[in-house]
Design a protein around this motif. Structure first.
Motif, mmCIF file in Angstrom:
data_model
loop_
_atom_site.group_PDB
_atom_site.id
_atom_site.type_symbol
_atom_site.label_atom_id
_atom_site.label_comp_id
_atom_site.label_asym_id
_atom_site.label_seq_id
_atom_site.Cartn_x
_atom_site.Cartn_y
_atom_site.Cartn_z
ATOM 1 N N PRO A 98 16.459 -9.091 2.165
ATOM 2 C CA PRO A 98 15.213 -9.471 2.272
ATOM 3 C C PRO A 98 14.641 -9.199 0.233
ATOM 4 O O PRO A 98 13.846 -9.386 0.137
ATOM 5 C CB PRO A 98 14.200 -8.652 3.142
ATOM 6 C CG PRO A 98 15.869 -8.868 3.638
ATOM 7 C CD PRO A 98 16.809 -8.525 3.490
ATOM 8 N N GLU A 99 15.005 -8.614 -0.371
ATOM 9 C CA GLU A 99 14.619 -7.378 -1.493
ATOM 10 C C GLU A 99 15.361 -9.435 -2.544
ATOM 11 O O GLU A 99 13.846 -9.100 -2.902
ATOM 12 C CB GLU A 99 15.408 -6.754 -1.858
ATOM 13 C CG GLU A 99 15.312 -5.248 -1.173
ATOM 14 C CD GLU A 99 16.216 -5.304 0.127
ATOM 15 O OE1 GLU A 99 15.543 -4.444 1.275
ATOM 16 O OE2 GLU A 99 17.236 -5.948 0.355
ATOM 17 N N SER A 101 14.286 -12.346 -1.865
ATOM 18 C CA SER A 101 13.007 -12.959 -1.206
ATOM 19 C C SER A 101 12.032 -12.954 -1.769
ATOM 20 O O SER A 101 11.234 -13.208 -2.406
ATOM 21 C CB SER A 101 12.519 -13.502 0.285
ATOM 22 O OG SER A 101 14.258 -14.070 0.706
ATOM 23 N N ALA A 102 11.772 -11.091 -1.493
ATOM 24 C CA ALA A 102 10.989 -10.619 -2.289
ATOM 25 C C ALA A 102 9.726 -10.588 -3.930
ATOM 26 O O ALA A 102 9.603 -11.023 -4.119
ATOM 27 C CB ALA A 102 10.308 -9.623 -1.556
ATOM 28 N N GLU A 103 11.544 -10.694 -4.094
ATOM 29 C CA GLU A 103 11.718 -11.113 -5.683
ATOM 30 C C GLU A 103 11.702 -12.282 -6.153
ATOM 31 O O GLU A 103 10.660 -12.672 -7.290
ATOM 32 C CB GLU A 103 13.247 -10.501 -6.272
ATOM 33 C CG GLU A 103 12.804 -10.625 -8.043
ATOM 34 C CD GLU A 103 14.386 -10.717 -8.920
ATOM 35 O OE1 GLU A 103 14.355 -10.263 -9.523
ATOM 36 O OE2 GLU A 103 14.809 -10.237 -7.534
ATOM 37 N N LEU A 105 9.780 -14.048 -4.351
ATOM 38 C CA LEU A 105 7.959 -15.104 -3.671
ATOM 39 C C LEU A 105 6.939 -13.942 -5.266
ATOM 40 O O LEU A 105 6.065 -15.290 -5.637
ATOM 41 C CB LEU A 105 7.549 -14.273 -3.003
ATOM 42 C CG LEU A 105 6.448 -14.465 -2.479
ATOM 43 C CD1 LEU A 105 5.595 -15.206 -1.816
ATOM 44 C CD2 LEU A 105 6.038 -13.180 -1.196
ATOM 45 N N LYS A 106 7.520 -12.491 -5.515
ATOM 46 C CA LYS A 106 6.783 -12.526 -6.865
ATOM 47 C C LYS A 106 6.475 -13.401 -7.783
ATOM 48 O O LYS A 106 5.631 -13.229 -8.581
ATOM 49 C CB LYS A 106 6.854 -11.270 -6.583
ATOM 50 C CG LYS A 106 6.461 -9.959 -7.967
ATOM 51 C CD LYS A 106 6.393 -9.035 -8.331
ATOM 52 C CE LYS A 106 6.234 -8.017 -8.889
ATOM 53 N NZ LYS A 106 6.519 -7.218 -9.329
ATOM 54 N N ASP A 117 10.902 -18.607 2.475
ATOM 55 C CA ASP A 117 11.747 -18.474 2.859
ATOM 56 C C ASP A 117 12.168 -19.001 3.812
ATOM 57 O O ASP A 117 11.356 -18.607 4.205
ATOM 58 C CB ASP A 117 11.566 -16.486 2.810
ATOM 59 C CG ASP A 117 10.864 -16.581 3.812
ATOM 60 O OD1 ASP A 117 9.994 -16.014 3.136
ATOM 61 O OD2 ASP A 117 11.143 -16.105 4.762
ATOM 62 N N ALA A 163 5.786 -13.892 4.031
ATOM 63 C CA ALA A 163 6.831 -14.560 3.624
ATOM 64 C C ALA A 163 7.955 -12.895 3.945
ATOM 65 O O ALA A 163 7.282 -12.117 3.750
ATOM 66 C CB ALA A 163 6.175 -14.368 1.941
ATOM 67 N N GLY A 164 8.693 -13.587 3.768
ATOM 68 C CA GLY A 164 9.687 -12.582 3.955
ATOM 69 C C GLY A 164 10.390 -12.707 5.319
ATOM 70 O O GLY A 164 11.513 -12.459 5.357
#
Length: 291
Positions: A98-99, A101-103, A105-106, A117, A163-164
């Motif tokens: 998940p981390e 994916s978040a990175e 997205l940002k 994702d 997202a995520g």
């Protein structure tokens, strides 16, 4: 006309090349880059960097094995984001944390790139037949843009949430898949050790309703001693590791899944490139050696 649209693939292994085949059948063009330098089917042009692939395509599909490969192929001067333009669409089908994916997205948002994702559920047979289940996380408008692609590679798209969400749902599904296989492997080992006829045991398990169609396919392969990789043990063990880390971050007790992760670590050590169902073979060998 889809014939004018080029899809760029970052990573072109067993799953991605089959996705590309289905997209080409639907009229899309494809270009690819693989971090390992391996892969390819002879009909898809390979480019020297992820950035070059992104420059040739307005939709980029990422299919790499882990967080480290994702970072290496997305960021930096040669990464895909360096070649993407505002308004482009980035579909991350990789099974990652998940981390990660978040990175991504940002980083995409900073460039005006829409990031979804969208890991997939299914193995190489489903990828080949276009029957994957796409687990998508992202906003509704972006997923609507991606839907024609999803419809070419899969039978169903699940909009898991923002997202995520697709990443987290994939970990849930693979955790259940791994746990089911580990239970099957241990129960088969008991059956063999207790003196049940091998063929009778394997054939009976293929008939009963308590075992999923996916695990029945693995049992049939194990009966034949065929552990050719549809889902390699190194990737299943990696997904279990990601799930255990994610569960710990949420303070979710998961002792069963922890034990399964250890079993799949055993399978990975024994044969990391074999299908994860090799755990059945490992357990069979243990009880055979005890006989």
């Amino acid at each position: 006309m889809t014939s004018q649209q080029t899809i760029g693939f970052i990573g072109f292994g067993a799953m991605a090349c089959r996705m590309a085949d289905n997209l080409k059948k639907a009229g899309y063009a494809a270009v690819a880059y693989t971090p390992s330098g391996k892969g390819g089917d002879g009909s898809t042009p390979f480019l020297p960097s992820a950035a070059e692939v992104a420059r040739k395509a307005t939709i980029v599909v990422v299919c790499v094995p882990d967080d480290e490969a994702l970072a290496a192929s997305m960021y930096g001067a040669e990464g895909a984001l360096a070649g993407m333009k505002e308004g482009d669409l980035l579909l991350n089908t990789s099974s990652v944390s998940p981390e990660a994916s978040a990175e991504l997205l940002k980083a995409g948002q900073a460039k005006g790139v829409s990031v979804i994702d969208c890991p997939v559920s299914g193995s190489t047979p489903e990828a080949e037949s276009g029957n994957l289940v796409i687990l998508a996380g992202g906003d509704t408008a972006a997923i609507a843009r991606a839907k024609p692609i999803f419809d070419c590679i899969g039978k169903t798209t699940v909009h898991a949430g923002p997202a995520g969400s697709g990443t987290r749902l994939k970990l849930v599904i693979n955790g259940i898949m791994g746990a089911g296989l580990a239970a099957v492997a241990e129960a088969i080992a008991y059956g063999l050790a207790s003196g049940l006829d091998r063929s009778t045991l394997f054939d009976a398990l293929d008939e009963v309703a308590v075992i999923s169609p996916h695990h029945k396919r693995k049992i049939r392969a194990a009966k034949a001693g065929d552990f050719s990789p549809q889902f390699p043990s190194r990737l299943m063990q990696k997904d279990m590791r990601l799930l255990m880390d994610a569960a710990a971050r949420q303070a979710v007790p998961a002792p069963t899944l922890a034990a399964v992760t250890q079993q799949l670590s055993l399978a990975r050590r024994a044969a990391e490139d074999a299908d994860y169902s090799v755990l059945i073979g490992v357990m069979e060998k243990i009880v055979a050696n005890d006989a």
